[in-house]
Design a protein around this motif. Structure first.
Motif, short mmCIF file in Angstrom:
data_model
loop_
_atom_site.label_atom_id
_atom_site.label_comp_id
_atom_site.label_asym_id
_atom_site.label_seq_id
_atom_site.Cartn_x
_atom_site.Cartn_y
_atom_site.Cartn_z
N MET A 1 8.51 -36.88 -10.13
CA MET A 1 9.25 -36.57 -11.33
C MET A 1 10.75 -36.60 -11.01
SD MET A 1 9.21 -33.20 -13.80
CE MET A 1 7.94 -33.76 -14.90
N LYS A 2 11.51 -37.20 -11.89
CA LYS A 2 12.96 -37.27 -11.72
C LYS A 2 13.57 -35.87 -11.88
CE LYS A 2 13.31 -41.76 -11.35
NZ LYS A 2 13.87 -42.43 -10.19
N ARG A 3 14.69 -35.68 -11.16
CA ARG A 3 15.38 -34.39 -11.20
C ARG A 3 16.83 -34.62 -11.60
NH1 ARG A 3 12.84 -30.32 -7.97
NH2 ARG A 3 14.84 -29.51 -7.29
N ILE A 4 17.29 -33.86 -12.58
CA ILE A 4 18.67 -33.93 -13.03
C ILE A 4 19.33 -32.59 -12.74
CG2 ILE A 4 20.21 -34.18 -15.02
CD1 ILE A 4 18.22 -36.16 -16.18
N GLY A 5 20.45 -32.66 -12.01
CA GLY A 5 21.21 -31.46 -11.70
C GLY A 5 22.29 -31.22 -12.73
N ILE A 6 22.51 -29.97 -13.03
CA ILE A 6 23.60 -29.59 -13.93
C ILE A 6 24.42 -28.54 -13.21
CG2 ILE A 6 24.22 -28.52 -16.12
CD1 ILE A 6 21.62 -29.66 -17.28
N VAL A 30 11.76 -34.43 -17.37
CA VAL A 30 12.39 -34.38 -16.06
C VAL A 30 12.49 -32.92 -15.64
CG1 VAL A 30 13.76 -36.48 -16.41
CG2 VAL A 30 14.74 -34.27 -16.99
N GLN A 31 12.73 -32.73 -14.38
CA GLN A 31 13.00 -31.39 -13.89
C GLN A 31 14.51 -31.19 -13.90
OE1 GLN A 31 11.36 -30.47 -10.07
NE2 GLN A 31 11.71 -28.28 -10.33
N ILE A 32 14.96 -30.08 -14.45
CA ILE A 32 16.39 -29.77 -14.52
C ILE A 32 16.68 -28.64 -13.55
CG2 ILE A 32 18.26 -28.94 -15.99
CD1 ILE A 32 16.68 -30.21 -18.37
N VAL A 33 17.70 -28.84 -12.72
CA VAL A 33 18.11 -27.83 -11.76
C VAL A 33 19.56 -27.47 -12.09
CG1 VAL A 33 18.38 -27.24 -9.33
CG2 VAL A 33 16.63 -28.90 -10.02
N ARG A 34 19.80 -26.20 -12.39
CA ARG A 34 21.14 -25.75 -12.79
C ARG A 34 21.77 -24.93 -11.66
NH1 ARG A 34 22.58 -22.51 -18.41
NH2 ARG A 34 24.82 -22.30 -18.03
N TYR A 35 23.05 -25.17 -11.44
CA TYR A 35 23.81 -24.45 -10.43
C TYR A 35 25.14 -24.07 -11.07
CZ TYR A 35 25.74 -23.76 -5.63
OH TYR A 35 26.29 -23.28 -4.48
N THR A 36 25.36 -22.79 -11.27
CA THR A 36 26.58 -22.30 -11.91
C THR A 36 27.51 -21.71 -10.87
OG1 THR A 36 25.31 -21.79 -13.91
CG2 THR A 36 27.49 -20.79 -13.73
N VAL A 37 28.77 -22.11 -10.94
CA VAL A 37 29.80 -21.65 -10.00
C VAL A 37 30.95 -21.02 -10.80
CG1 VAL A 37 29.21 -23.34 -8.22
CG2 VAL A 37 30.87 -23.95 -9.99
N PRO A 38 31.84 -20.29 -10.11
CA PRO A 38 32.92 -19.63 -10.84
C PRO A 38 33.90 -20.58 -11.54
CG PRO A 38 32.65 -18.62 -8.67
CD PRO A 38 31.79 -19.86 -8.70
N GLY A 39 34.43 -21.53 -10.81
CA GLY A 39 35.49 -22.36 -11.39
C GLY A 39 35.30 -23.84 -11.15
N ILE A 40 36.20 -24.60 -11.75
CA ILE A 40 36.09 -26.05 -11.75
C ILE A 40 36.21 -26.65 -10.35
CG2 ILE A 40 38.52 -26.57 -12.20
CD1 ILE A 40 37.40 -28.51 -14.41
N LYS A 41 37.02 -26.04 -9.48
CA LYS A 41 37.17 -26.58 -8.12
C LYS A 41 35.94 -26.33 -7.26
CE LYS A 41 41.08 -24.54 -7.49
NZ LYS A 41 42.30 -24.00 -6.88
#
Length: 162
Positions: A1-6, A30-41
Motif C-alpha cells: 500500500m502506498k504511503r503519503i506523509g503529511i 493509501v496510508q497517511i502518516v502525519r508528523y507535526t512540528v512546531p515551526g516551518i523551519k
C-alpha cells in the motif's frame, strides 16, 4: 500500500493537514502518516524522516509563514531545506506554503489554505499513481488555491522582431 506523509506545523493558523487528509481519503486508498512540528523551519527534517524512517512515497509539507520579513526569510530557509531533503532522498516533497499576507482577511486566508492544500493533495496522488496526468497539464498555467492563470498562446511562433 502506498504511503503519503503529511508534515505540518503548530505555527499555522489553519489545520491544513485536515484538508489534505480529507482530500486524499476521498480519492485513494493509501496510508497517511502525519508528523507535526512546531515551526516551518522544522519541516525539512520532518519530511525527510517521513520519507526515510516511515517509508512514505511522497510528502506534503504544509506551512503558514507570517507576514513579517523575518517570517518570509524563515519560509525561504525552510523551502531550501525541503529542496535538499528531496535531493537527498530522491523523492518528492510538495511544499504547500500559504503566507498570511496572501489574503485580505482571515476567512479568505482559511479558504485559501484549505483549497491550496486540497489541490496539492491531488497533485501528490497524481505523482504517486498517475504522473502522466501532470504531463498533460504542462504549460497550462495551473495554480493551487486561486484561479488558474491559463496558458500563453503563440510561444512556438518565435520571438517577435527577429
Amino acid at each position: 500500500m502506498k504511503r503519503i506523509g503529511i508534515a505540518d506545523t503548530t505555527f499555522a493558523r489553519v489545520d491544513m493537514a485536515r484538508a489534505a487528509v480529507s482530500t486524499i481519503k476521498k480519492e485513494a486508498s493509501v496510508q497517511i502518516v502525519r508528523y507535526t512540528v512546531p515551526g516551518i523551519k522544522d519541516l525539512p527534517v520532518a519530511a525527510k524522516r517521513l520519507l526515510e524512517e516511515d517509508d512514505c512515497d511522497i510528502v506534503i509539507a504544509l506551512g503558514m509563514p507570517g507576514p513579517a520579513d523575518k517570517d518570509k526569510m524563515c519560509a525561504h530557509e525552510a523551502s531550501s531545506g525541503l529542496i535538499m531533503a528531496q535531493l537527498m532522498t530522491n523523492k518528492h516533497i510538495l511544499e504547500v506554503f500559504v503566507h498570511e499576507d496572501e489574503a485580505k482577511d482571515e476567512k479568505t486566508l482559511a479558504w485559501l489554505a484549505e483549497k491550496r492544500t486540497a489541490e496539492h493533495a491531488l497533485n501528490a496522488l497524481s505523482l504517486v499513481f498517475h504522473p502522466q496526468t501532470l504531463t498533460r497539464l504542462a504549460g497550462t498555467g495551473q495554480r493551487q488555491g486561486y484561479e488558474d492563470a491559463g496558458p500563453i498562446e503563440g510561444g512556438s511562433a518565435g520571438y517577435p522582431g527577429h
